[in-house]
Structure formats: structure tokens, C-alpha cells
Write an enzyme that holds these catalytic residues in place. Structure first.
Site: not given
Ligand code: THU
Length: 159
Positions: A61, A73, A113
Site C-alpha cells: 500500500i 509482507e 520485511c
Molecule cells: N515491496 C513489497 O511489497 N515487498 C517487498 O519485499 C519489496 C518491495 C513493495 C514496496 C513498494 O510498494 C514496491 O514494492 C516497490 O518497491
């Protein structure tokens, strides 16, 4: 000389995964459609498997104030800890859809994460299996976030 080693699996295709993990990865691939990622256009979905078999999902988000955004995550695990604080966490599957159309390799969780999942493992008194895959292609399975975060900082350091 000391060496840090860990075991992980690499499946050539999601079809080769055990059924429970195959389903969990599918849930992550499906939920990412609801990601709010207007800035990066990188949609991420995460699906958490609980001890009782329930699957709880989350997405990334983003926010116009970029650092406010949250990864899929942490979004999924925040729901788990809020709603099912006493349920064991078995595994988390993570998938993504990028605007480049190159979606055929696993993406590993970001550092923040890894730290977050590591604390969930401490709370869980057990490691959490990570199942990482794109839309197609190979799937990596790592048996603890701590394998991706050697010498991790945790509650023990605050004693
Ligand atoms: N992102 C995730 O949701 N999980 C990860 O482990 C890496 C990055 C998201 C964060 C951001 O919204 C987008 O991916 C680009 O970095």
C-alpha cells in the site's frame, strides 16, 4: 574463519511445490490485484498460512509521501497479528507483478520485511517458511527469515 550457511529449495516451477505451498503462492498471486501501487506500479501480494489452515493475505500500500507506504509482507502479517495473535504462523508466500512484464523470477523480501518477519518468528517461537515466486518460473523456498538476515538484531539485544 567462520562461515554462515543455510539450506533453501529452488523448484523449477510452482507445479512442483507441495499442494499447500502451491495454493499459498496462488493466493499471493491473486491478492496482488488489489495492491495500491500507483507510484512504483510494482504490485506485491503476500499470503500467510496459519497453523489452523487459514490463509490471511496482504498487499503493498503506497502513499504519495513515499516512506509511509507498506510492503505486502508487513501488511499481511499486521493483519495476522491483529486478528489471530495466538495462531501459529507456518509460512508466507510472496509474489509480484511488475510493469516491465518481467515477472518470471522470485523477488526476495526487502530488508525491513526480513527484520519484521524475524520478529514474527521470535513471537511465533518457530521459524516461518518463505515461498517466493513470480507469475511463472522458478520458486525459492527459504526456511527462516533469519537465513536472509544473519546476525539479526532482536528483542534479545534489548535485554
Ligand atoms: N515491496 C513489497 O511489497 N515487498 C517487498 O519485499 C519489496 C518491495 C513493495 C514496496 C513498494 O510498494 C514496491 O514494492 C516497490 O518497491
Amino acid at each position: 574463519m567462520r562461515t554462515f550457511q543455510f539450506h533453501y529449495e529452488e523448484y523449477q516451477d510452482a507445479q512442483e511445490l507441495p499442494d499447500a505451498w502451491k495454493e499459498l503462492l496462488k493466493a499471493a498471486q491473486q491478492i496482488l490485484a488489489t495492491a495500491h501501487a500507483p507510484y512504483s506500479e510494482f504490485k506485491v501480494g503476500a499470503a500467510v498460512l496459519l497453523g489452523d489452515g487459514q490463509v490471511i493475505c496482504g498487499v503493498n500500500i503506497e502513499n504519495a509521501s513515499y516512506p509511509v507506504g507498506i510492503c505486502a509482507e508487513r501488511s499481511a502479517l499486521a493483519s495476522v497479528i491483529s486478528q489471530f495473535p495466538h495462531e501459529k504462523i507456518e509460512a508466507i508466500a510472496v509474489s509480484y507483478l511488475s510493469k516491465s512484464g518481467e515477472n518470471n523470477l522470485p523477488a526476495f523480501p526487502c530488508g525491513m520485511c526480513r527484520q519484521f518477519i524475524s520478529e514474527c518468528e521470535d513471537r511465533n517461537h518457530a521459524p516461518i517458511t518463505l515461498i517466493l515466486g513470480g507469475q511463472t518460473g522458478p520458486v525459492s523456498v527459504v526456511y527462516s527469515a533469519k537465513h536472509l538476515l544473519p546476525f539479526s538484531f532482536g528483542g534479545k539485544d534489548l535485554q
